[in-house]
Write a protein that holds these residues in place. Structure first.
Motif, PDB file in Angstrom:
ATOM      1  N   PRO A 229      13.984  -3.797 -31.057  1.00 31.61           N
ATOM      2  CA  PRO A 229      13.924  -2.350 -31.277  1.00 31.61           C
ATOM      3  C   PRO A 229      12.532  -1.766 -31.074  1.00 31.61           C
ATOM      4  N   ALA A 230      11.493  -2.536 -31.348  1.00 32.89           N
ATOM      5  CA  ALA A 230      10.135  -2.011 -31.153  1.00 32.89           C
ATOM      6  C   ALA A 230       9.862  -1.742 -29.675  1.00 32.89           C
ATOM      7  N   VAL A 231      10.414  -2.572 -28.806  1.00 29.34           N
ATOM      8  CA  VAL A 231      10.263  -2.346 -27.370  1.00 29.34           C
ATOM      9  C   VAL A 231      10.988  -1.062 -26.969  1.00 29.34           C
ATOM     10  N   ALA A 232      12.196  -0.863 -27.511  1.00 24.55           N
ATOM     11  CA  ALA A 232      12.929   0.365 -27.218  1.00 24.55           C
ATOM     12  C   ALA A 232      12.174   1.584 -27.729  1.00 24.55           C
ATOM     13  N   ASP A 233      11.558   1.465 -28.909  1.00 21.82           N
ATOM     14  CA  ASP A 233      10.771   2.576 -29.444  1.00 21.82           C
ATOM     15  C   ASP A 233       9.651   2.967 -28.481  1.00 21.82           C
ATOM     16  N   ARG A 234       8.963   1.967 -27.969  1.00 18.18           N
ATOM     17  CA  ARG A 234       7.855   2.264 -27.049  1.00 18.18           C
ATOM     18  C   ARG A 234       8.365   2.835 -25.734  1.00 18.18           C
ATOM     19  N   ALA A 235       9.467   2.284 -25.225  1.00 17.54           N
ATOM     20  CA  ALA A 235       9.984   2.736 -23.931  1.00 17.54           C
ATOM     21  C   ALA A 235      10.505   4.169 -23.998  1.00 17.54           C
ATOM     22  N   LEU A 236      11.053   4.554 -25.146  1.00 17.58           N
ATOM     23  CA  LEU A 236      11.685   5.864 -25.264  1.00 17.58           C
ATOM     24  C   LEU A 236      10.813   6.898 -25.965  1.00 17.58           C
ATOM     25  N   ALA A 237       9.655   6.490 -26.418  1.00 19.46           N
ATOM     26  CA  ALA A 237       8.789   7.401 -27.170  1.00 19.46           C
ATOM     27  C   ALA A 237       8.495   8.660 -26.364  1.00 19.46           C
TER      28      ALA A 237
END
Length: 250
Positions: A229-237
Motif C-alpha cells: 500500500p505504501a507504493v500505491a500511496d506514492r504512485a497515486l499521491a
C-alpha cells in the motif's frame, strides 16, 4: 425464456449487458429512468433474439425497486438473474458537495442493497438464481473519493450476501471493471467497449464466482495496491482528485 433484471439499462454497460442476454434468448427487464433510451435498448435486445420488458425505474426509490421485482416475477413466476449495474460517478475530492455524495451513496450502494432485498426471498422460494453486482477497480484501490467508498462498500456487501445465501442455489458475483468506454469515461480514448463487461456478467450468471476483474490487466494493480500500500500511496499521491480550494466561509 429465463428472466433477468438489468438496472441502468439505458446506456453503457447496462445496455451492452441487456443485449448480451438477448443474444442468449433471455427475457430482459430493462430498468432506468429514461424511457426513450430504454426503448432503444429494447429494440436492440429484440433484434439480438431476446424479449424486452421496459420498467422505468428510479433506483433511488425503494418502492420502485420492489415494484420492479414484482413486475419481473410476474412474467414467468421466476427471477432467474439480477444485474445491479446502475451507477453514478462524480468528483473525486473530499470537498465534493453533499448532494453529489448523497446521490452516489443512494445509487451505487443503497439501490443494489434494496433490489437484492426484494429478489432474494423470491430466489430462495424458487430454489436458486444469480445476482451480479457491478463494482469497480476503484472499489479495490482508493482513488475516487465517495465513488470509491461506495464501491468498497458494495464489495463488502456482495461478500456478505454471498455467504448469507450459501447453500440456497443463489450465486452472488461481483464484476469489477476498470476504465471502460462508457459515458462516464467520455474523455478517455483507447478503452475497451462495455461488451467485455457484458461477457463477464454472462459468464458469472452461468457459473457464479466471487469476483471478476475486467479487463484482466487490472488484477496486477489490485494485487500491488493490497500487497504494497505504501507504493500505491506514492504512485497515486496528488493524482486521485483535482486540486480544489476549500470553500470560503459565509
Amino acid at each position: 425464456m429465463p428472466v433477468v433484471i438489468v438496472t441502468g439499462a439505458s446506456s453503457g454497460i447496462g445496455r451492452a449487458t441487456a443485449v448480451r442476454f438477448g443474444k442468449d434468448g433471455w427475457t430482459v427487464v430493462l430498468a432506468a429512468r429514461r424511457p426513450a433510451e430504454l426503448s432503444e435498448t429494447a429494440s436492440l435486445v429484440e433484434a439480438a433474439g431476446g424479449a424486452a420488458v421496459i420498467v422505468p425505474t428510479d433506483v433511488r426509490d425503494p418502492a420502485a425497486l420492489e415494484a420492479l421485482a414484482e413486475q419481473a416475477a410476474a412474467i414467468t413466476g421466476r427471477i432467474d438473474a439480477v444485474v445491479n449495474n446502475a451507477g453514478v460517478g462524480g468528483a473525486a475530492s473530499i470537498l465534493t458537495d453533499d448532494p453529489a455524495v448523497t446521490a452516489m451513496v443512494e445509487i451505487n450502494l443503497l439501490a443494489p442493497l434494496r433490489l437484492m432485498r426484494a429478489v432474494v426471498p423470491r430466489m430462495r422460494a424458487q430454489g436458486g438464481g444469480a445476482i451480479v453486482n457491478i463494482g469497480s477497480v476503484a472499489g479495490e484501490i482508493g482513488l475516487s473519493g465517495t465513488y470509491s467508498a461506495t464501491k468498497f462498500a458494495l464489495r463488502g456487501l456482495t461478500d456478505s450476501v454471498r455467504r448469507e445465501v450459501a447453500g440456497t442455489g443463489i450465486g452472488v458475483t461481483l464484476v469489477e471493471p476498470g476504465y471502460i468506454a462508457t459515458p462516464l469515461n467520455a474523455g478517455r480514448r483507447g478503452l475497451p467497449g462495455p461488451e467485455v463487461v457484458a461477457d463477464a456478467v454472462a459468464r458469472a450468471v452461468r457459473r457464479p464466482r466471487r469476483r471478476i476483474v475486467v479487463p484482466a490487466k487490472y488484477r496486477a494493480a489490485i494485487l500491488l495496491a493490497n500487497a504494497l500500500p505504501a507504493v500505491a500511496d506514492r504512485a497515486l499521491a496528488g493524482r486521485v482528485a483535482p486540486k480544489e480550494s476549500a470553500p470560503a466561509p459565509d
